[in-house]
Design an enzyme around this catalytic site. Structure first.
Site, PDB file in Angstrom:
ATOM      1  CG  ASP A 307      46.603  36.309  11.176  1.00 40.25           C
ATOM      2  OD1 ASP A 307      46.666  36.505   9.941  1.00 40.25           O
ATOM      3  OD2 ASP A 307      47.223  37.024  11.987  1.00 40.25           O
TER       4      ASP A 307
HETATM    5  C1  NOJ Z   1      49.122  37.931   8.979  1.00 40.15           C
HETATM    6  C2  NOJ Z   1      48.811  39.082   9.881  1.00 40.15           C
HETATM    7  O1  NOJ Z   1      48.934  38.681  11.232  1.00 40.15           O
HETATM    8  C3  NOJ Z   1      47.427  39.670   9.672  1.00 40.15           C
HETATM    9  O2  NOJ Z   1      47.336  40.856  10.418  1.00 40.15           O
HETATM   10  C4  NOJ Z   1      47.152  39.907   8.216  1.00 40.15           C
HETATM   11  O3  NOJ Z   1      45.867  40.457   8.051  1.00 40.15           O
HETATM   12  C5  NOJ Z   1      47.310  38.599   7.459  1.00 40.15           C
HETATM   13  N1  NOJ Z   1      48.670  38.140   7.627  1.00 40.15           N
HETATM   14  C6  NOJ Z   1      46.970  38.708   5.986  1.00 40.15           C
HETATM   15  O4  NOJ Z   1      47.931  39.426   5.294  1.00 40.15           O
END
Ligand code: NOJ
Length: 764
Positions: A307
């Site tokens: 993530d």
């Molecule tokens: C953080 C989030 O937890 C995730 O779900 C997302 O895909 C990413 N940011 C990218 O934006």
């Protein structure tokens, strides 16, 4: 630097690390990756042979797009971001695999052209995005859509969203979010399919199939899916986003893992590691999770992405001392691609040179990235999804907007309808439309949409005015702000209510009260809006509450006391028309709660499939020394599965046959469902089971199946379900799926806590 020399040097310099690698479980992966690589075109293997270690690390490095300010930071913390020119320089140098949440085909074309003309090896870039519930056409937030209990609807909206995204140059979506969510305080519950595993599995698979389409990932309108967040992110302590998770392996295997398995079975080629730790080990550096379970046990051959700065966060977790160690721990645990920290491009080359990361592991991860790019057809035509003309013509079409309206109406849950106040007549009544959500293009599309805008969505007032025969009978008053009073608001609202025949009160959460980092310690309608509700209710006018919400809410006071309540979530581009459809009966409400609404926040995490305890409170009033709260029973205010229709539905005549399920057989159970009302209805008939005694305690009920049944007024139908042994599996003492003979109770019912019809059967 070419690979063979690095590889030799790595072996010489890091014999210890190599030996550890050889003995590690992760080594089995290599065999598997080699297996898969046979299926990859030889050209990809040849390419791998030509890549320097730095170019390989570049293939494992994904960054938020910097073009025109970048959309990514709107929904993520501002990271160490370079300029667009800086990113182009990285592309030229082969130090970037792709970007995410960028700004469309023009940007993609520019970047891809640099990759194809100016980088040494001309490896196509990958364009990713958070396409969570629509692209330019915005569909209901995922929790809302799950309320439809209609996986095929989820497939259709994901297909439409995938096709729109692909038309704008996107290859890969960070969706579906398949986390089971049992704590309504957690703001990200809005992104998932709710608290139930079966519903979660079905919706996860449907969304994957929808995004990826039916013609293979190379189709120009397909986008690759990414199941996220692996794992148990929905189990954060106290519903606090990013918080610690401490959960048993049984619960992981029984509750949190299955939707991921369904997503992979449906063909998801990628998965995102979650931010949280599990029992002391952050997912981003958890070899048991990412290697032993995911790869060895499940045979997942796809790509694991971190993530956003997940690897960097290992330092704050107190798990890695510095960036270099964080890189090593994350990469060796199984995270193939790093999102946004830049750690892999900065530290992998050094780690490989020092022999601390085997070049074989590096190759394995790069192969997975190249394999994905091959599957997406990017090596055949890197521009296959990049077409500024398609981007303009294939979005927000009449077809996708009609689908948004259909999906919106099918996501609305009717909690109450005392005295049959709904549907409202389309003529002859003066309607006071009151509340901060009554009018205006705000808070319509919800929290998690990068590309759609409220400005392009249709609000409630517009939807209502278009539905009624005489729009002059509709008065609109804001009454209160989202989070505070407005001057004279309550007085104006009360006056409008007095002058009307019926009040429609639109209150609840604004869009930023749910979603990432939006945990709430009290899951209630904000106080200023409650004050408005109390004042308007005191006029004594019949009142319909339209709830705006991205989570389960604990309803109270005048909102709970209203004659009718519709849960309208955030429905997207066609929010207002979809609500008007249900409010005035053009479409009957048919959705069901995918999350239980508790009596109070203090009950969270509440889920219908809880255990009994040794002292369950019998039905009725709370008894001393039995399981209950001082204030109310350990039950939901409105349970999972609850939702009314405009019909009057009765359940009768349970038929269990001989009430025996043999080990190898099947048992068909039936009930009669009748509509004694005067309007047609679409009922979601639900089948629940309880294993009455087992070697591991079982939930008080578990959903095993459901079916939508259309019933004309006065119609009755026999609904049948077939149960098989695998339906009764659970994770046994040895942490393996098991099924034990014994007695079971079964319900065919309209919700998880309604009696419906019930009886017992035996498994032989
Ligand atoms: C953080 C989030 O937890 C995730 O779900 C997302 O895909 C990413 N940011 C990218 O934006």
């Amino acid at each position: 630097m070419a690979e063979p020399s690095v590889s030799r040097r790595a072996v010489m310099m890091g014999a210890g690390a190599m030996a550890a690698w050889a003995a590690s479980p992760a080594r089995a992966l290599l065999a598997q990756a080699t297996e898969q690589s046979r299926a990859l075109p030889a050209a990809v293997e040849a390419l791998l042979g030509q890549m320097s270690v730095e170019e390989k690390a570049g293939q494992l490095t994904l960054m938020a797009a910097a073009w025109s300010g970048g959309a990514a930071t709107a929904l993520n913390p501002a990271g160490a971001r370079s300029s667009f020119d800086g990113q182009l320089a990285e592309v030229r140098a082969g130090r970037l695999t792709g970007v995410f949440n960028g700004n469309g085909a023009t940007m993609a074309k520019r970047m891809q052209s640099v990759a194809m003309r100016e980088s040494r090896l001309r490896i196509p870039l990958l364009f990713a995005a958070d396409v969570i519930h629509g692209f330019r056409t915005v569909f209901p937030v995922p929790m809302a859509e799950a309320a439809s209990f209609d996986p095929d609807l989820a497939r259709r909206t994901a297909r439409a969203a995938g096709a729109e995204a692909a038309a704008a140059g996107i290859d890969w979506t960070f969706a579906p979010m398949v986390d089971i969510t049992r704590d309504a305080r957690w703001g990200r519950s809005v992104e998932g399919a709710g608290e139930d595993v079966l519903l979660g599995r079905l919706i996860a698979a449907a969304r994957v199939k929808g995004f990826q389409g039916e013609h293979g990932l190379a189709a120009p309108d397909a986008v690759a899916a990414c199941a996220k967040h692996f794992a148990a992110y929905g189990a954060v302590e106290a519903g606090l986003d990013y918080n610690t998770v401490d959960v048993s392996e049984r619960t992981l295997r029984e509750i949190y893992f299955p939707p991921f398995q369904s997503a992979f079975d449906a063909g998801a080629p990628t998965v995102m590691a979650s931010f949280n730790e599990i029992s002391g080990v952050p997912s981003t550096a958890n070899p048991w999770l990412l290697t032993d379970v995911l790869r060895r046990e499940w045979g997942f051959g796809g790509l694991v992405v971190s993530d956003y700065t997940g690897d960097e966060e290992l330092i704050a977790h107190g798990f890695a001392v510095d960036a270099r160690e964080a890189t090593k721990l994350s990469f060796m645990a199984g995270v193939d691609m790093s999102m946004q920290s830049g750690f892999y491009i900065r530290h992998l080359p050094g780690l490989v040179a020092a022999g601390e990361v085997p070049v074989a592991r590096l190759n394995e991860a790069v192969r997975r990235v190249l394999a994905l790019k091959v599957q997406l057809g990017l090596f055949d035509d890197p521009f296959r999804r990049i077409d500024p003309r398609r981007e303009k013509t294939q979005v927000r079409t009449a077809r996708t907007l009609a689908l948004a309206r259909e999906a919106g109406a099918r996501s609305i849950v009717m909690l109450k309808n005392d005295g049959g106040l709904l549907p409202l007549p389309r003529s002859g009544k003066r309607i006071a439309l009151i509340g901060p959500f009554a009018s205006g293009r705000h808070d319509l599309i919800g929290t998690w949409n990068v590309y759609g805008t409220d400005a392009e969505a249709v609000d409630l007032e517009t939807g209502v005015r278009a539905m009624v025969k005489d729009a002059s009978l509709v008065s609109v008053v804001e009454g209160a702000g989202l989070d505070g009073p407005v001057a004279g608001g309550i007085e104006a609202a009360v006056a409008a209510a007095r002058a009307a025949d019926v009040v429609v009160l639109a209150v609840g959460e604004h869009a930023r009260m749910s979603g990432e980092a939006q945990s709430r310690s009290a899951i209630v309608v904000p106080p200023a809006q409650m004050a408005l509700a109390e004042a308007v209710a005191a006029t004594g006018k019949p009142m319909v509450v339209l709830l705006r919400n991205g989570r389960a809410l604990a309803l109270e006071g005048a909102v709970l006391g209203a004659s009718a309540i519709l849960v309208t979530w955030f429905l997207g581009s066609q929010d207002g028309p979809a609500i008007a459809d249900v409010l005035f009966g053009a479409v009957g409400p048919s959705a069901r709660l995918p999350v239980s609404f508790p009596h109070a926040t203090g009950q969270e995490p509440y889920h219908y499939d809880h255990k009994s305890t040794g002292r369950p409170n019998p039905p009725g009033a709370p008894q001393e020394y039995k399981t209950h709260y001082r204030e109310f029973a350990n039950k939901a205010l409105f349970p999972f599965g609850h939702g009314l229709t405009y019909g009057a539905i009765d359940y009768a005549d349970l038929d269990l046959g001989d009430a025996q399920l043999t080990a190898s057989g099947a048992m068909t159970v039936r009930a009669t469902i009748a509509n004694s009302g005067t309007r047609a209805a679409e009922e979601v008939v639900q089948l629940y089971v309880r294993d009455l005694a087992a070697s591991v305690t079982r939930p008080v009920r578990e959903l095993k199946s459901f079916r939508r049944v259309r019933l004309a007024p006065g119609e009755r139908q026999t609904v049948s379900f077939t149960l098989r042994r695998p339906d009764l599996l659970f994770i046994g003492r040895e942490l393996k799926p098991t099924v034990e003979p014994g007695r079971f109770r079964l319900w065919i019912a309209p919700s998880a806590e309604a009696e419906g019809v019930s009886g017992e059967f035996s498994l032989g």
